[in-house]
Motif scaffolding. Sequence first.
Motif, PDB file in Angstrom:
ATOM      1  N   CYS A   9       0.969  -0.849   0.105  1.00 22.84           N
ATOM      2  CA  CYS A   9       0.005   0.095  -0.182  1.00 22.84           C
ATOM      3  C   CYS A   9       1.080   1.032  -0.272  1.00 22.84           C
ATOM      4  O   CYS A   9       1.940   0.906   0.304  1.00 22.84           O
ATOM      5  CB  CYS A   9      -1.269  -0.808   1.334  1.00 22.84           C
ATOM      6  N   VAL A  10       0.649   1.749  -0.845  1.00 22.37           N
ATOM      7  CA  VAL A  10       1.845   3.060  -1.060  1.00 22.37           C
ATOM      8  C   VAL A  10       0.869   4.475  -0.725  1.00 22.37           C
ATOM      9  O   VAL A  10      -0.239   4.696  -1.333  1.00 22.37           O
ATOM     10  CB  VAL A  10       1.915   3.569  -2.034  1.00 22.37           C
ATOM     11  N   LEU A  11       1.825   5.451   0.136  1.00 24.53           N
ATOM     12  CA  LEU A  11       0.661   6.899   0.669  1.00 24.53           C
ATOM     13  C   LEU A  11       1.525   7.651  -0.042  1.00 24.53           C
ATOM     14  O   LEU A  11       2.602   8.135   1.364  1.00 24.53           O
ATOM     15  CB  LEU A  11       0.038   6.248   2.325  1.00 24.53           C
ATOM     16  N   PRO A  12       1.466   8.245  -0.959  1.00 21.91           N
ATOM     17  CA  PRO A  12       2.261   9.545  -1.479  1.00 21.91           C
ATOM     18  C   PRO A  12       2.120  10.474  -0.678  1.00 21.91           C
ATOM     19  O   PRO A  12       3.073  11.307   0.012  1.00 21.91           O
ATOM     20  CB  PRO A  12       2.112   9.513  -2.744  1.00 21.91           C
ATOM     21  N   GLY A  13       0.972  10.991  -0.126  1.00 20.65           N
ATOM     22  CA  GLY A  13       0.397  12.318   0.575  1.00 20.65           C
ATOM     23  C   GLY A  13       1.042  13.474   0.250  1.00 20.65           C
ATOM     24  O   GLY A  13       0.252  13.813  -0.873  1.00 20.65           O
ATOM     25  N   ASP A  14       1.615  14.450   0.962  1.00 17.96           N
ATOM     26  CA  ASP A  14       1.545  15.704   0.311  1.00 17.96           C
ATOM     27  C   ASP A  14       3.453  16.545  -0.219  1.00 17.96           C
ATOM     28  O   ASP A  14       3.947  15.571   0.320  1.00 17.96           O
ATOM     29  CB  ASP A  14       0.935  16.740   1.814  1.00 17.96           C
ATOM     30  N   PRO A  45      -5.024   7.857  -0.860  1.00 14.25           N
ATOM     31  CA  PRO A  45      -4.549   9.189   0.307  1.00 14.25           C
ATOM     32  C   PRO A  45      -4.366   8.806   1.593  1.00 14.25           C
ATOM     33  O   PRO A  45      -5.000   7.972   2.420  1.00 14.25           O
ATOM     34  CB  PRO A  45      -5.840   9.763  -0.082  1.00 14.25           C
ATOM     35  N   ILE A  46      -3.534  10.044   2.176  1.00 19.59           N
ATOM     36  CA  ILE A  46      -3.412  10.259   3.888  1.00 19.59           C
ATOM     37  C   ILE A  46      -2.816  11.507   4.156  1.00 19.59           C
ATOM     38  O   ILE A  46      -1.905  12.651   3.155  1.00 19.59           O
ATOM     39  CB  ILE A  46      -2.196   9.150   3.631  1.00 19.59           C
ATOM     40  N   GLY A  47      -3.095  12.257   4.773  1.00 20.89           N
ATOM     41  CA  GLY A  47      -3.110  13.913   5.291  1.00 20.89           C
ATOM     42  C   GLY A  47      -3.398  14.770   4.701  1.00 20.89           C
ATOM     43  O   GLY A  47      -5.266  14.483   4.546  1.00 20.89           O
ATOM     44  N   GLY A  48      -3.195  15.751   4.094  1.00 25.01           N
ATOM     45  CA  GLY A  48      -4.035  17.019   3.243  1.00 25.01           C
ATOM     46  C   GLY A  48      -4.577  16.156   2.371  1.00 25.01           C
ATOM     47  O   GLY A  48      -5.972  16.618   2.088  1.00 25.01           O
ATOM     48  N   LEU A  58      -7.403   9.976   7.353  1.00 21.36           N
ATOM     49  CA  LEU A  58      -6.798   8.865   7.359  1.00 21.36           C
ATOM     50  C   LEU A  58      -8.741   8.054   7.197  1.00 21.36           C
ATOM     51  O   LEU A  58      -8.556   7.420   8.154  1.00 21.36           O
ATOM     52  CB  LEU A  58      -6.340   8.215   8.973  1.00 21.36           C
ATOM     53  N   PRO A  59      -8.677   8.072   5.902  1.00 24.18           N
ATOM     54  CA  PRO A  59      -9.572   7.828   5.330  1.00 24.18           C
ATOM     55  C   PRO A  59     -10.586   5.686   5.750  1.00 24.18           C
ATOM     56  O   PRO A  59      -8.838   5.484   6.029  1.00 24.18           O
ATOM     57  CB  PRO A  59     -10.319   8.127   3.625  1.00 24.18           C
ATOM     58  N   GLU A  60     -11.408   5.137   5.809  1.00 21.14           N
ATOM     59  CA  GLU A  60     -11.356   4.203   6.163  1.00 21.14           C
ATOM     60  C   GLU A  60     -10.354   3.034   5.484  1.00 21.14           C
ATOM     61  O   GLU A  60      -9.987   2.079   5.721  1.00 21.14           O
ATOM     62  CB  GLU A  60     -12.255   3.418   6.425  1.00 21.14           C
ATOM     63  N   ARG A  61     -10.999   3.770   4.215  1.00 24.75           N
ATOM     64  CA  ARG A  61     -10.585   2.730   2.813  1.00 24.75           C
ATOM     65  C   ARG A  61      -8.820   2.949   2.793  1.00 24.75           C
ATOM     66  O   ARG A  61      -8.537   1.741   2.591  1.00 24.75           O
ATOM     67  CB  ARG A  61     -10.636   3.134   1.236  1.00 24.75           C
ATOM     68  N   THR A  62      -8.420   3.787   3.414  1.00 26.60           N
ATOM     69  CA  THR A  62      -6.813   3.629   3.504  1.00 26.60           C
ATOM     70  C   THR A  62      -6.112   2.639   4.474  1.00 26.60           C
ATOM     71  O   THR A  62      -5.144   2.471   3.505  1.00 26.60           O
ATOM     72  CB  THR A  62      -6.466   5.339   3.398  1.00 26.60           C
ATOM     73  N   LEU A  63      -6.970   2.596   5.719  1.00 28.82           N
ATOM     74  CA  LEU A  63      -6.173   2.337   6.375  1.00 28.82           C
ATOM     75  C   LEU A  63      -7.213   0.841   6.159  1.00 28.82           C
ATOM     76  O   LEU A  63      -5.995   0.155   6.790  1.00 28.82           O
ATOM     77  CB  LEU A  63      -7.415   2.622   7.911  1.00 28.82           C
TER      78      LEU A  63
END
Length: 359
Positions: A9-14, A45-48, A58-63
């Motif tokens: 799972c990749v969370l690029p962020g801001d 997606p995560i963060g801003g 922190l959307p549920e789907r991301t978690l």
Amino acid sequence: MLNGKRKICVLPGDGIGPEIIDSALAVLNHVASHAGIAVTVSREPIGGEAIDAHGTPLPERTLQSCLSSDAVLLGAVGGPRWDSNPPHLRPEKGLLGIRKALGLYGNLRPVKQQPTLLECSSLKKEIVAGVDLLVVRELTGGLYFGEPQGISGEAGSEVGLNSMLYHRHEIERIAHKAFELARRRRKKVTSVDKANVLEVSQLWRKVVEEVHQDYPDVELNHLLVDNCAMQLVLRPTQFDVLLTENMFGDILSDIGGVLTGSIGTLPSASVGDGPALYEPIHGSAPDIAGKNIANPIGTIESVAMMFEYSFDRADLARQITDAIDLTLADGYRTADLARSGGKIVGTLEFTNEIRQRLN
Ligand code: NAD
Ligand code: IPM
Ligand code: MN
């Protein structure tokens, strides 16, 4: 040996997050495909970015995607755009939330000085030469998570509150982690606290000493955090493993960026009992975002740590760190490492140079 599929799972962020993640994925995909490892990447997606798109950092789907992955790779979160948001709508809460939800109590932050970058540190060469230390930072307790916390009271007389607290078991498990890691290194742990003032540190020191009984082959020292900050710039080669609580570890590990020449070079692994999370230690660097000048080394080295710790492929980790070292030895530099001269190139070009040296 690793076989079959791996889901990441990749969370690029801001900020620079998406840029450094693109670099890291280019290296990850190259190494995995040459090694015959089928990697599935899901980008969430995560963060801003998540606040803007979904109204929560922190959307549920991301978690859920992180929980069902073999490993998580994160860029960075945060930026001035969200700085005046209320506490629960700050990007940083997304990062703290994912660390807590995945139970990532141990944050490993290696700081290794590269001989080719000796000129890059603002410290004298003879001070930083040979630095090779590992910060073992407790990541799910301490001041960041202790209750009570919050801002209360009437406008004009508000009170801000955070609590630094540790349960014995939280200290025990991170101390075991530090001693075990020290056994694979130079067998020396320095536990950093503020036991001259804080009760929470007095318990920390007592429990670390008790856990140490199980590791008589490892040397243990204690250091107060203010002195530790000074020692890190005075004589950093004295350290092997630095064991410390959440916020002390956050602050002290940024000094690592001065020792290596740039914070952009520093990776980390956050480990618990489930999937581990890999991320550079720096932030979203809003001042340089979108300019193709960010240093991707910390994120690419985080991928190397992923191969080593999550996939048990130290050989592939080595392939990645060797390619980075070769690129630096050939004189390629991102702008943050310009102090030593060399060929200054952008993030994309630098990443390409690393990729060409992978095999
Ligand atoms: P920062 O680490 O983002 O930047 C500090 C300095 O280092 C800046 O001058 C920046 O340009 C430089 N820098 C950082 N990474 C670099 C890279 N890869 N290449 C070249 N230069 C780099 O710290 P900050 O400015 O205090 O924080 C900015 C935002 O990032 C804040 O919102 C903060 O909360 C957030 N933050 C997030 C994380 C994370 O996601 N893990 C970590 C730290 C800070
Ligand atoms: C880090 C960062 C984070 C921390 C913030 C953004 C929550 O500074 O990973 O070092 O303090 O842990
Ligand atoms: Mn930090």
